[in-house]
Design an enzyme around this catalytic site. Structure first.
Site, mmCIF file in Angstrom:
data_model
loop_
_atom_site.group_PDB
_atom_site.id
_atom_site.type_symbol
_atom_site.label_atom_id
_atom_site.label_comp_id
_atom_site.label_asym_id
_atom_site.label_seq_id
_atom_site.Cartn_x
_atom_site.Cartn_y
_atom_site.Cartn_z
ATOM 1 C CG ASN A 58 0.295 21.291 -1.908
ATOM 2 O OD1 ASN A 58 -0.795 21.879 -1.431
ATOM 3 N ND2 ASN A 58 1.115 21.411 -2.526
ATOM 4 C CG ASP B 10 4.532 13.989 -7.434
ATOM 5 O OD1 ASP B 10 5.196 14.857 -8.168
ATOM 6 O OD2 ASP B 10 3.716 14.404 -6.690
#
EC number: 3.1.2.2
Length: 327
Positions: A13, A202
């Site tokens: 991320n 996810d």
């Protein structure tokens, strides 16, 4: 088996933490390889091991860009038609040599015939070093079998969009992703890899969590993922996520996967997989932050909130009874 993978920017991320879905995909690939090898160790009908269930998986420590993932897998139990695989993931800082355990997971596979993918074959028995291992494995097998049956009643549940939702409500953060299943998502036999599905699940859960708290978020754990049916190449899958419960510092998100075989008019849309993901909110320094409390509005949302609270309290009590495990 111990494959090594270096974590790159597209695995993580914006804060540099590797996506939980990336780690889940690595775990499933290791499980699929070792279980398929084992199921073909007999000189019988050839098969491929298909993922049926993933037990609760805790993310014990974050993995970051530049670290190397060590994935090890071991077969720990076999029934007549299923294989239990336990997978451990270690992260290594190749500059300092420091290693740490990031994940432990238990997966269940079933062998499907290459001649007829709807036919489940028998599994070669594994050799146990102690009789207690077989007895303990049988208990785990019966427990997961019962848990899988208990999830089937939710299969008709769907996530409906709501116009102009209020902040902190279920509708405000609920999200969906639509994906056309292509050849790169599938095995050589035209069915989606379980790890591909888990990574998409996810991703959607992370979007729900980020929309709710508007901070950096990471996967803390995944409750059991149940794979109800196979997904074929050419299907359009809809992965939907909605928040079900919040504690002071965690969020539970339910994720549902529906498959639509658009090129096959004989089959209707069906529920392919379901799971609960738990996320935590982090500051820029990586410290946990309080989570905005969810505001359930409808009776169904209030019921799901209480069910999520029950799961949270149950897991909290289990952790307190096992002080050596990490959250």
């Amino acid at each position: 088996m111990r494959p090594l993978l270096i974590m790159r920017p597209d695995d993580a991320n914006v804060a540099g933490n590797v996506h939980g879905g990336t780690i889940l995909k690595m775990i499933e690939e290791a499980g699929a390889i070792i279980s398929t090898r084992h199921c073909n160790s007999w000189n019988g009908e050839r098969c491929v091991a298909a993922l049926a269930r993933v037990e609760r998986t805790d993310f014990l420590s974050p993995m970051c860009i530049g670290e190397v993932a060590h994935v090890s897998a071991e077969i720990t139990y076999t029934s007549k038609h299923s294989v239990e695989v336990q997978v451990h993931v270690m992260s290594e800082n190749i500059l300092t040599g420091t290693k740490k355990l990031t994940n432990k997971a238990t997966l269940w596979y079933v062998p499907l015939s290459l001649k007829n993918v709807d036919k489940v074959l028998e599994v070669p028995p594994v050799v146990y070093s102690r009789q207690e291992q077989e007895e303990e494995g049988r208990k785990r097998y019966e427990a997961q079998k019962l848990a899988r049956m208990e999830t089937k009643w939710r299969n008709g549940d769907i996530v409906q969009p709501v116009l102009n939702p209020e902040p902190n409500t279920v509708s405000y953060s609920q999200s969906s992703l639509i994906h056309l299943v292509g050849p790169s998502d599938c095995t050589l036999h035209g069915f989606v890899h379980g790890g591909v599905t888990m990574k998409l699940m996810d991703e959607v859960a992370g979007i729900v969590a980020a929309r709710h708290c508007k901070t950096n978020i990471v996967t803390a754990s995944v409750d059991a993922i149940n794979f109800h049916d196979k997904i074929r190449k050419g299907c359009v899958i809809t992965i939907s996520g909605r928040m079900t419960f919040t504690s002071n510092k965690s969020m539970e998100i339910e994720v549902l996967v529906d498959a639509d075989p658009v090129v096959d008019n004989s089959q209707k849309r069906y529920r392919a997989a379901s799971a609960f993901f738990t996320y935590v909110s982090l500051s820029q320094e990586g410290r946990s932050l309080p989570v905005p409390q969810l505001v359930p509005e409808t009776e169904d949302e209030k019921k799901r909130f209480e069910e999520g609270k029950g799961r949270y309290l149950q897991m909290k009590a289990k952790r307190q009874g096992q002080p050596e495990s990490q959250p």
